[in-house]
Design a protein around this motif. Structure first.
Motif, PDB file in Angstrom:
ATOM      1  N   SER A 175      40.086  40.776  46.123  1.00 49.59           N
ATOM      2  CA  SER A 175      40.179  39.398  46.247  1.00 49.59           C
ATOM      3  C   SER A 175      41.312  38.743  45.296  1.00 49.59           C
ATOM      4  CB  SER A 175      38.680  38.017  46.007  1.00 49.59           C
ATOM      5  OG  SER A 175      38.766  38.632  44.884  1.00 49.59           O
ATOM      6  N   PHE A 220      40.219  36.994  42.908  1.00 50.68           N
ATOM      7  CA  PHE A 220      39.285  36.407  41.888  1.00 50.68           C
ATOM      8  C   PHE A 220      40.269  35.776  40.685  1.00 50.68           C
ATOM      9  CE2 PHE A 220      35.974  34.587  40.310  1.00 50.68           C
ATOM     10  CZ  PHE A 220      35.378  33.527  40.326  1.00 50.68           C
ATOM     11  N   TYR A 278      37.350  32.181  48.526  1.00 47.19           N
ATOM     12  CA  TYR A 278      36.900  33.245  48.282  1.00 47.19           C
ATOM     13  C   TYR A 278      36.416  33.279  49.888  1.00 47.19           C
ATOM     14  CZ  TYR A 278      34.655  37.910  46.969  1.00 47.19           C
ATOM     15  OH  TYR A 278      34.541  39.100  47.128  1.00 47.19           O
TER      16      TYR A 278
END
Length: 309
Positions: free
Chosen positions: A269, A271, A278
């Motif tokens: 991702s 992140f 997300y």
């Protein structure tokens, strides 16, 4: 890509927004019949390093090239709690060195992060320097599960002779290396599939995880994953609306081959360094319509199998 003017930092998602996002992500996972999510490409770094990284995104730095408002910006502890609230069962720190004598500082920090964060894989990195093979071996002996190399930021070739012994150690161990070698978002003299193909010619047993599906050289990196037993791809930011402007839209004619490669594709991702919720990465994977089994494998089973979790 033309360099766009930087955007002013935007307020990150907080409070009720994060609570709502968490419920949406957990609901998505339940609908897929998943026990949780296994994200192999998240970033946690020492505070002074992460602040420098955030500054690069805020200013649309030279290796970014476009406004990139970070949606998630908080302390390490708070961001770990965000991932827990999303239902992530396992994730990474993925430090990456960009100068000599930096890797071991990051490795010490990442070992500490893993020891205080049960969901985190024990991560490490390395850089072209005479002692690289020695500290890579020591980190493996102390439990490192995955390494990160970022040739775009590090400004080095994967074929640098100073790395050859380190690559050999990792090939022998079979320990995965998340490798950012694609030319997105900004190409440099060090990016692209050619050097990686040369590296694999020397060390065909390397367990590489090609970050961002190798964007924008999707076809070339897909071919390497098809050709080498231990080469995998991670989905980080690929298929999202935002990334289409940098990596380009994933070629539709490659999707049948990607479906066939389902056991070698891993959820990633980036992140917290993403400019959208997300959930968008997950929905972007779902809308590829490659099948429920493929989606379950990508979001959980392949990571669990690779890292024996």
């Amino acid at each position: 890509m033309a360099h766009e003017a930087p955007a002013a930092p935007t307020p990150p998602a907080t409070g009720a927004v994060l609570v709502a996002e968490a419920a949406q992500v957990r609901d998505w996972s339940r609908r897929q019949g998943l026990p949780g999510l296994f994200d192999v490409h998240t970033h946690f770094l020492p505070p002074r390093v992460i602040e420098k990284v955030r500054a690069q995104f805020d200013s649309a730095g030279p290796l970014i090239g476009r406004p990139w408002p970070l949606r998630y910006r908080d302390t390490e502890e708070a961001l770990v709690e965000v991932l827990r609230s999303f239902g992530l069962r396992h994730f990474t720190a993925l430090p990456y060195a960009h100068k000599p004598d930096m890797a071991e500082f990051l490795n010490d920090w990442a070992a500490g992060f893993a020891s205080r964060t049960p969901e985190a894989l024990h991560c490490a990195t390395f850089f072209p320097e005479p002692e690289a093979a020695d500290y890579v071996r020591r980190r493996l002996e102390s439990g490192a599960e995955v390494f990160k190399v970022h040739v775009q930021v590090g400004a080095f070739h994967v074929t640098d002779p100073l790395l050859d012994r380190a690559w050999g150690v990792l090939a022998e161990a079979g320990t995965p290396v998340v490798l950012h070698a694609g030319s997105g978002p900004i190409a440099t003299p060090y990016t692209g599939p050619g050097p990686v193909a040369e590296l694999l010619g020397r060390h065909p047993r390397l367990a590489l995880v090609i970050a961002h599906m190798g964007a924008p050289e999707y076809a070339e990196f897909l071919a390497l994953a098809e050709s080498y037993e231990r080469v995998r791809l991670d989905t980080t930011m690929a298929f999202t609306d935002f990334f289409a402007g940098m990596g380009g839209v994933y070629p539709p004619d490659l999707l049948p081959r990607l479906a066939d490669l389902g056991d070698k594709v891993l959820l990633g991702s980036d992140f917290p360094n993403i400019p959208y919720p997300y959930l968008h990465q997950l929905e972007s994977l779902e809308r590829l319509d490659l099948g429920h089994d493929w989606l379950r494998a990508v979001c959980w089973e392949n990571g669990a199998a690779l890292f024996q979790r």
